[in-house]
Design a protein around this motif. Structure first.
Motif, PDB file in Angstrom:
ATOM      1  N   VAL A 150     -65.928 -74.324  30.079  1.00  0.00           N
ATOM      2  CA  VAL A 150     -64.818 -75.059  30.013  1.00  0.00           C
ATOM      3  C   VAL A 150     -64.752 -75.631  28.390  1.00  0.00           C
ATOM      4  O   VAL A 150     -65.886 -75.923  27.992  1.00  0.00           O
ATOM      5  N   TRP A 151     -63.542 -75.733  27.732  1.00  0.00           N
ATOM      6  CA  TRP A 151     -63.717 -76.114  26.372  1.00  0.00           C
ATOM      7  C   TRP A 151     -62.142 -76.549  26.265  1.00  0.00           C
ATOM      8  O   TRP A 151     -61.331 -75.955  26.572  1.00  0.00           O
ATOM      9  N   ASN A 170     -69.436 -79.977  20.913  1.00  0.00           N
ATOM     10  CA  ASN A 170     -68.680 -81.041  21.494  1.00  0.00           C
ATOM     11  C   ASN A 170     -67.410 -80.409  22.414  1.00  0.00           C
ATOM     12  O   ASN A 170     -66.652 -79.566  21.867  1.00  0.00           O
ATOM     13  N   LEU A 171     -67.330 -81.042  23.478  1.00  0.00           N
ATOM     14  CA  LEU A 171     -66.088 -80.713  24.461  1.00  0.00           C
ATOM     15  C   LEU A 171     -66.497 -79.102  24.856  1.00  0.00           C
ATOM     16  O   LEU A 171     -65.173 -78.587  25.203  1.00  0.00           O
ATOM     17  N   ALA A 216     -50.980 -80.236  25.501  1.00  0.00           N
ATOM     18  CA  ALA A 216     -52.543 -80.548  25.687  1.00  0.00           C
ATOM     19  C   ALA A 216     -52.894 -79.773  26.911  1.00  0.00           C
ATOM     20  O   ALA A 216     -52.170 -79.530  27.905  1.00  0.00           O
ATOM     21  N   HIS A 217     -54.190 -79.053  26.862  1.00  0.00           N
ATOM     22  CA  HIS A 217     -54.615 -78.194  27.877  1.00  0.00           C
ATOM     23  C   HIS A 217     -56.286 -78.042  27.869  1.00  0.00           C
ATOM     24  O   HIS A 217     -57.126 -78.557  26.852  1.00  0.00           O
ATOM     25  N   ILE A 218     -56.889 -77.419  28.958  1.00  0.00           N
ATOM     26  CA  ILE A 218     -58.403 -77.350  28.930  1.00  0.00           C
ATOM     27  C   ILE A 218     -58.416 -75.838  29.419  1.00  0.00           C
ATOM     28  O   ILE A 218     -57.966 -75.478  30.470  1.00  0.00           O
ATOM     29  N   HIS A 219     -59.322 -75.256  28.531  1.00  0.00           N
ATOM     30  CA  HIS A 219     -59.692 -73.801  28.930  1.00  0.00           C
ATOM     31  C   HIS A 219     -60.762 -73.475  29.782  1.00  0.00           C
ATOM     32  O   HIS A 219     -61.662 -74.332  29.872  1.00  0.00           O
TER      33      HIS A 219
END
Length: 312
Positions: A150-151, A170-171, A216-219
């Motif tokens: 996840v990033w 980070n993240l 906004a999104h999360i991979h």
């Protein structure tokens, strides 16, 4: 110019080819042919042609091809083709794939079951978010020991490694699912981002009358032994660009509900003193198919290895 003259010149060019890679020759010759036709159809001048060459050179120097490719729809188009190939083979269902984007970094720290992604530097301004769920197979059975990579971006829309102000990874994390296929992470709610101002991507999008904003999104990469690797991302509901993503990555089934948690007991259970947001999302992955198209895309990706970190 008459098409026959263009075709005659193309044949002369091809007659000079001795050996080489047959597939490369077929593809390049087709592209050249189509470009010759386009130059002729639109009466492209030498000045316009060399302006385009200069633009292509500068885009490479700016390292923006990773943004231009999704911005022109190429990355989503490749996903569409993979979806169609899989459907023809009976590989259906599961979590939809969507684009990887250019900002993955290999080698993120690995955690089991749970991970905290953020380093705390934006905590005073950020909305805390917990995301959790299961990785399942096509029949709904949990997949233990699956890898959930996840990033995502920070509050300024920037990614670690590419943004030197952020700490390493980070993240970014890799989470190994537990015996019930479960994963969970704590992070901060990401912001969307825009292409670099006055950069090559923005110049092209402006000329096309398009914006360069992403919601906004999360991979995620989801992988497990015996299963096809899933490349996907979730988008955050309510974002103004949710269905107007310049990279065409938003898809039905990838916009989970965001629940605001205000119950004091639940807040205390997370060792917090403020409300937080919660996202539930299960990933469904497909078993490997002997004749299916490759699910792992070979491309150049950033990597921050221990030896490099030690030197920084």
């Amino acid at each position: 110019m008459e098409r026959s003259k263009i075709d005659e010149f193309l044949k002369v060019m091809e007659s000079t080819e001795k050996g080489g890679n047959e597939r490369v020759k077929q593809i390049v010759n087709r592209i050249v042919k189509d470009l010759f036709y386009a130059i002729d159809d639109f009466n492209v001048t030498p000045d316009e042609f060399w302006t385009a060459i200069n633009y292509l050179t500068e885009a490479g120097q700016n390292q923006e091809w990773g943004l231009i490719a999704p911005g022109l729809g190429f990355e989503h188009f490749l996903d569409m083709r993979l979806d169609e190939e899989e459907e023809k083979l009976g590989i259906k269902g599961g979590t939809p794939r969507t684009i990887e984007g250019p900002l993955y970094v290999a080698g993120a720290p690995e955690e089991y079951g749970f991970a905290r992604l953020d380093d705390g530097t934006e905590l005073d301004e950020a909305e805390i978010v917990f995301m959790q769920g299961q990785v399942k197979d096509e029949n709904g059975n949990p997949v233990a020991n699956a890898r959930v990579e996840v990033w995502h971006a920070n509050l300024k829309g920037n990614y670690s490694y590419f943004d030197s102000s952020q700490s390493d990874f980070n993240l970014r994390r890799s989470i190994i699912t537990d015996e019930n296929g479960r994963y969970q992470f704590r992070s901060i709610m990401p912001s969307g981002y825009s292409v670099p101002p006055k950069g090559s991507t923005e110049i092209l999008l402006d000329a096309l009358g398009r914006h360069g904003h992403r919601p906004a999104h999360i991979h995620f990469f989801i992988s497990a032994e015996g299963f096809r690797k899933l490349t996907t991302q979730i988008n955050i509901e309510g974002d103004p660009y949710l269905w107007d993503d310049f990279a065409f990555a938003s898809r039905e089934g990838l916009v989970p509900a965001v629940t605001k948690i205000t119950d004091e007991k639940l807040i205390a259970g997370k060792e917090l003193d403020q409300p937080y947001s919660s996202i539930d999302f299960d990933f469904s992955i497909q078993r490997e198919h002997q004749t299916g198209p490759k699910a792992i895309v070979e491309r150049k990706r950033a990597e921050l290895v221990e030896s490099k970190r030690a030197a920084m």
